[in-house]
Design a protein around this motif. Structure first.
Motif, mmCIF file in Angstrom:
data_model
loop_
_atom_site.group_PDB
_atom_site.id
_atom_site.type_symbol
_atom_site.label_atom_id
_atom_site.label_comp_id
_atom_site.label_asym_id
_atom_site.label_seq_id
_atom_site.Cartn_x
_atom_site.Cartn_y
_atom_site.Cartn_z
ATOM 1 N N VAL A 88 0.657 -0.985 -0.207
ATOM 2 C CA VAL A 88 0.012 0.236 0.623
ATOM 3 C C VAL A 88 0.686 1.175 0.088
ATOM 4 O O VAL A 88 0.397 2.147 -0.453
ATOM 5 C CB VAL A 88 -0.862 -0.258 1.389
ATOM 6 N N GLY A 89 1.950 1.000 0.892
ATOM 7 C CA GLY A 89 3.062 2.166 1.179
ATOM 8 C C GLY A 89 3.697 2.837 -0.263
ATOM 9 O O GLY A 89 3.941 4.026 -0.510
ATOM 10 N N GLY A 90 3.574 1.756 -0.658
ATOM 11 C CA GLY A 90 4.600 1.482 -2.593
ATOM 12 C C GLY A 90 3.642 2.366 -3.190
ATOM 13 O O GLY A 90 4.110 3.350 -4.438
ATOM 14 N N PHE A 91 2.486 2.198 -3.654
ATOM 15 C CA PHE A 91 1.403 2.472 -4.173
ATOM 16 C C PHE A 91 0.941 4.117 -4.172
ATOM 17 O O PHE A 91 0.706 4.768 -4.562
ATOM 18 C CB PHE A 91 -0.259 2.098 -4.835
ATOM 19 N N ASP A 92 0.960 4.444 -2.616
ATOM 20 C CA ASP A 92 0.624 5.475 -2.655
ATOM 21 C C ASP A 92 1.876 6.414 -3.376
ATOM 22 O O ASP A 92 1.349 7.594 -3.255
ATOM 23 C CB ASP A 92 0.376 5.810 -0.443
ATOM 24 N N ALA A 93 2.971 6.294 -2.798
ATOM 25 C CA ALA A 93 4.553 6.797 -2.984
ATOM 26 C C ALA A 93 4.002 6.975 -4.713
ATOM 27 O O ALA A 93 4.592 8.069 -5.043
ATOM 28 C CB ALA A 93 5.408 5.992 -2.900
ATOM 29 N N GLY A 94 2.967 6.026 -5.283
ATOM 30 C CA GLY A 94 2.731 6.899 -6.780
ATOM 31 C C GLY A 94 3.168 5.544 -7.545
ATOM 32 O O GLY A 94 3.751 5.660 -8.758
ATOM 33 N N CYS A 95 3.705 4.658 -7.605
ATOM 34 C CA CYS A 95 4.049 3.503 -8.154
ATOM 35 C C CYS A 95 3.551 2.548 -8.945
ATOM 36 O O CYS A 95 2.368 2.632 -8.690
ATOM 37 C CB CYS A 95 4.717 2.280 -7.676
ATOM 38 N N ASP A 96 3.668 2.270 -9.826
ATOM 39 C CA ASP A 96 3.045 1.576 -11.081
ATOM 40 C C ASP A 96 2.743 0.247 -11.533
ATOM 41 O O ASP A 96 1.787 -0.568 -11.785
ATOM 42 C CB ASP A 96 3.860 2.030 -12.541
ATOM 43 N N ASP A 97 3.769 -0.548 -10.586
ATOM 44 C CA ASP A 97 3.674 -1.846 -10.401
ATOM 45 C C ASP A 97 4.018 -2.380 -9.441
ATOM 46 O O ASP A 97 5.034 -1.299 -8.836
ATOM 47 C CB ASP A 97 3.602 -2.389 -11.557
ATOM 48 N N TYR A 98 4.097 -3.041 -8.507
ATOM 49 C CA TYR A 98 4.644 -3.721 -7.050
ATOM 50 C C TYR A 98 5.182 -5.166 -7.213
ATOM 51 O O TYR A 98 4.156 -5.993 -7.217
ATOM 52 C CB TYR A 98 3.721 -3.408 -5.927
ATOM 53 N N ILE A 99 6.058 -5.376 -7.555
ATOM 54 C CA ILE A 99 6.039 -6.826 -7.654
ATOM 55 C C ILE A 99 7.165 -7.714 -6.446
ATOM 56 O O ILE A 99 8.163 -7.027 -5.637
ATOM 57 C CB ILE A 99 7.618 -7.019 -8.393
ATOM 58 N N ALA A 100 7.137 -8.337 -5.073
ATOM 59 C CA ALA A 100 7.423 -9.217 -4.679
ATOM 60 C C ALA A 100 8.845 -10.058 -4.550
ATOM 61 O O ALA A 100 8.159 -10.716 -5.540
ATOM 62 C CB ALA A 100 7.489 -9.761 -3.152
ATOM 63 N N LYS A 101 9.911 -10.374 -4.044
ATOM 64 C CA LYS A 101 11.047 -11.206 -3.835
ATOM 65 C C LYS A 101 10.878 -12.198 -3.089
ATOM 66 O O LYS A 101 9.493 -12.257 -2.396
ATOM 67 C CB LYS A 101 11.951 -10.106 -3.854
ATOM 68 N N PRO A 102 11.203 -13.398 -4.046
ATOM 69 C CA PRO A 102 11.915 -13.837 -4.866
ATOM 70 C C PRO A 102 10.484 -12.979 -6.783
ATOM 71 O O PRO A 102 9.763 -13.905 -6.436
ATOM 72 C CB PRO A 102 12.048 -15.329 -5.000
ATOM 73 N N PHE A 103 11.026 -13.179 -7.490
ATOM 74 C CA PHE A 103 10.562 -12.606 -8.219
ATOM 75 C C PHE A 103 11.068 -14.147 -10.085
ATOM 76 O O PHE A 103 12.243 -14.484 -10.286
ATOM 77 C CB PHE A 103 9.889 -11.690 -8.836
ATOM 78 N N ARG A 104 9.765 -14.120 -10.389
ATOM 79 C CA ARG A 104 10.510 -15.061 -11.612
ATOM 80 C C ARG A 104 10.312 -14.056 -12.884
ATOM 81 O O ARG A 104 10.062 -13.270 -13.389
ATOM 82 C CB ARG A 104 8.928 -16.094 -11.865
#
Length: 224
Positions: A88-104
């Motif tokens: 939520v903090g990431g999107f509130d900061a204005g990000c366009d997408d959010y991907i958690a590690k580990p990722f493919r």
């Protein structure tokens, strides 16, 4: 090709991601902390920012806000902080997408292209009469769309991302394994090269675009 600013302090992640994204046709510059990221972002010239939340001299939220206020450049958070509060903090900061590690890696690539497409980015890759649009996953010759298989498309993408460079057969086999997720053997590669030439060359028996470098591998001629 699209330029990406990668903000990450883990050197192994930086090295692996830079290598992967450069093979996919992107330019990648890395920053190891908040101050360096802000300085590079202020310089400009980036189409997208890949950003970790936890940085040694600050946090990614501040970088995201600064980037959005200054240029509106798309931002994707790529971080181990996958809890609800962080997302939520990431999107509130204005990000366009959010991907958690580990990722493919292939999922990350898809999300990068989607974000760039929404932002009007993901510029086409070209070489002579060839043009590849990563956003649409489509390839063209002299303006006519080519009917490529998934493996042929990935092979052409790999060559276009490395124009003028010699790619060995072992390198191609390794990359196609990573990209397709399926086993690709030497015979399959030979057939795929032949079929790709049949579609991109005026005279496949005498190729001028995709040349064989004897004893080494193949090269897509950059000056055609």
């Amino acid at each position: 090709m699209a330029a990406i600013l990668l903000v990450e302090d883990d050197r192994s992640i930086v090295e692996n991601l830079q290598a992967f994204l450069r093979r996919e046709g992107f330019q990648v510059e890395a920053a190891g902390g908040q101050a360096e990221a802000l300085a590079l972002a202020a310089r400009g010239g980036f189409d997208l920012v890949l950003l970790d939340v936890s940085l040694p001299d600050g946090n990614g939220y501040a970088v995201c806000r600064a980037v959005k206020e200054r240029s509106g450049t798309p931002v994707i958070f790529l971080t181990a902080s996958g809890d609800e509060y962080s997302v939520v903090g990431g999107f509130d900061a204005g990000c366009d997408d959010y991907i958690a590690k580990p990722f493919r890696p292939r999922e990350l690539l898809s999300r990068i292209r989607n974000v760039l497409r929404r932002a009007g980015g993901a510029p086409a890759l070209t070489c002579g009469p060839l043009r590849l649009d990563p956003g649409r996953a489509a390839a063209y010759k002299d303006g006519r769309e080519l009917a490529l298989s998934a493996l042929e498309y990935r092979l052409l993408l790999l060559f276009l991302g490395n124009k003028g460079a010699v790619l060995t057969r072992s390198c191609l086999l390794e990359e196609l394994w990573d990209m397709a997720g399926d086993y690709v053997n030497d015979n399959t590669l030979t057939v795929c090269i032949k079929r790709l030439r049949d579609k991109i060359e005026d005279d496949p028996q005498n190729p001028v675009l995709l040349k064989t470098v004897r004893g080494l591998g193949y090269r897509l001629e950059a000056g055609v």
